[in-house]
Scaffold this motif. Structure first.
Motif, short mmCIF file in Angstrom:
data_model
loop_
_atom_site.label_atom_id
_atom_site.label_comp_id
_atom_site.label_asym_id
_atom_site.label_seq_id
_atom_site.Cartn_x
_atom_site.Cartn_y
_atom_site.Cartn_z
N ASP A 4 0.81 -1.21 0.00
CA ASP A 4 0.00 0.00 0.00
C ASP A 4 0.85 1.26 0.00
O ASP A 4 0.38 2.34 0.30
CB ASP A 4 -0.96 0.00 1.19
CG ASP A 4 -2.17 -0.87 0.90
OD1 ASP A 4 -2.41 -1.14 -0.29
OD2 ASP A 4 -2.85 -1.26 1.84
N ASN A 5 2.10 1.12 -0.36
CA ASN A 5 2.99 2.27 -0.45
C ASN A 5 2.60 3.07 -1.69
O ASN A 5 2.73 2.61 -2.81
CB ASN A 5 4.44 1.78 -0.55
CG ASN A 5 5.44 2.91 -0.63
OD1 ASN A 5 5.09 4.04 -0.92
ND2 ASN A 5 6.68 2.59 -0.36
N ASN A 6 2.13 4.30 -1.49
CA ASN A 6 1.67 5.11 -2.61
C ASN A 6 2.81 5.57 -3.51
O ASN A 6 2.57 6.17 -4.54
CB ASN A 6 0.87 6.30 -2.11
CG ASN A 6 -0.55 5.89 -1.72
OD1 ASN A 6 -1.09 4.97 -2.31
ND2 ASN A 6 -1.11 6.54 -0.74
N GLU A 7 4.04 5.30 -3.11
CA GLU A 7 5.18 5.69 -3.95
C GLU A 7 5.64 4.55 -4.87
O GLU A 7 6.53 4.75 -5.69
CB GLU A 7 6.35 6.16 -3.06
CG GLU A 7 6.00 7.38 -2.23
CD GLU A 7 5.37 8.52 -3.03
OE1 GLU A 7 5.93 8.91 -4.08
OE2 GLU A 7 4.31 9.01 -2.63
N GLU A 8 5.07 3.36 -4.73
CA GLU A 8 5.39 2.23 -5.59
C GLU A 8 5.07 2.61 -7.03
O GLU A 8 4.00 3.16 -7.31
CB GLU A 8 4.55 1.03 -5.15
CG GLU A 8 4.87 -0.24 -5.84
CD GLU A 8 4.05 -1.39 -5.27
OE1 GLU A 8 4.26 -2.51 -5.76
OE2 GLU A 8 3.20 -1.18 -4.38
N LEU A 9 5.98 2.33 -7.98
CA LEU A 9 5.77 2.74 -9.36
C LEU A 9 5.16 1.64 -10.22
O LEU A 9 5.60 0.50 -10.17
CB LEU A 9 7.10 3.17 -10.00
CG LEU A 9 7.62 4.55 -9.62
CD1 LEU A 9 8.94 4.82 -10.35
CD2 LEU A 9 6.62 5.64 -9.95
N THR A 24 2.85 6.55 -9.68
CA THR A 24 2.78 5.87 -8.39
C THR A 24 1.42 5.19 -8.23
O THR A 24 0.45 5.50 -8.94
CB THR A 24 2.96 6.86 -7.23
OG1 THR A 24 1.84 7.77 -7.23
CG2 THR A 24 4.27 7.62 -7.32
N ARG A 25 1.36 4.27 -7.28
CA ARG A 25 0.10 3.60 -6.94
C ARG A 25 -0.97 4.65 -6.64
O ARG A 25 -2.10 4.58 -7.12
CB ARG A 25 0.30 2.69 -5.73
CG ARG A 25 -1.00 2.09 -5.19
CD ARG A 25 -0.76 1.29 -3.92
NE ARG A 25 -0.08 0.05 -4.19
CZ ARG A 25 -0.69 -1.09 -4.49
NH1 ARG A 25 -2.00 -1.15 -4.55
NH2 ARG A 25 0.00 -2.18 -4.71
N GLY A 26 -0.62 5.63 -5.84
CA GLY A 26 -1.57 6.68 -5.47
C GLY A 26 -2.09 7.44 -6.67
O GLY A 26 -3.29 7.73 -6.76
N GLU A 27 -1.22 7.74 -7.61
CA GLU A 27 -1.63 8.46 -8.83
C GLU A 27 -2.55 7.60 -9.69
O GLU A 27 -3.46 8.11 -10.34
CB GLU A 27 -0.41 8.88 -9.64
CG GLU A 27 0.39 10.00 -8.99
CD GLU A 27 1.74 10.23 -9.64
OE1 GLU A 27 2.24 11.37 -9.55
OE2 GLU A 27 2.31 9.29 -10.24
N CYS A 28 -2.32 6.28 -9.71
CA CYS A 28 -3.15 5.38 -10.51
C CYS A 28 -4.55 5.19 -9.91
O CYS A 28 -5.48 4.84 -10.62
CB CYS A 28 -2.47 4.02 -10.67
SG CYS A 28 -1.04 4.06 -11.78
#
Length: 167
Positions: A4-9, A24-28
């Motif tokens: 759940d790391n929002n910085e994972e690409l 990033t996960r958060g952006e997706c």
């Protein structure tokens, strides 16, 4: 890496699956609808029952619902095949299986847009759901059909059943 790391690409792709960028996960998942690839694996046993995982309540998307046996994002720099094997190992503890490609399609929800690569396999070995899940079990096909449209399953799982005619 924490899932759940929002910085994972994740790779960003066009509708044919060609990589056109990264996010990033958060952006997706922020409603921007950046198209990113995911894998699904439908695990059947030799009796024709389908294993479904239960999404934990802490998940940011569709908490507490039953979902595809294995589902996960393709990480940046990873092939669909590698992601499929990694996610099956991470989520269910299975590694000795032969995936059969079913289809690929675009799934869109209010929050995201995914290029889904769907596969199936027959597996009768031991399944050990990870702590990332709230367990799982094999369902008879008639039992799945009986619960469709009642809020038991994720919308993505239900739409995939219709789209690829899994059974």
């Amino acid at each position: 890496m924490n899932k759940d790391n929002n910085e994972e690409l994740f790779p960003l792709v066009d509708e044919e699956g060609n990589i056109i960028g990264a996010a990033t996960r958060g952006e997706c998942h922020d409603g921007s609808k950046k198209l990113h690839p995911v894998i699904h694996l439908h695990v059947f046993n030799s009796k024709g029952e389908l294993y479904l995982q239960k999404r934990p309540e802490w998940k940011d998307i569709q908490p507490g619902k039953w979902d595809t046996s294995v589902g996960g994002h393709v990480d940046l720099g990873e092939s669909v095949e590698i992601a499929l094997k990694r996610e099956a190992q991470e989520e269910l503890g299975i590694s000795d299986f032969k995936p059969e490609t079913l289809a690929h399609y675009i799934f869109e929800s209010e929050r995201e847009r995914e290029l889904v690569f769907a596969h199936k396999t027959i597996y009768d070995g031991v399944i050990n759901p990870s702590e990332e899940l709230d367990g799982g079990r094999f369902w008879r096909i008639d039992e799945i059909k009986e619960h469709l449209g009642k809020g038991v399953f994720t919308p993505n799982f239900e739409s995939e059943l219709q789209r690829i005619k899994l059974f």
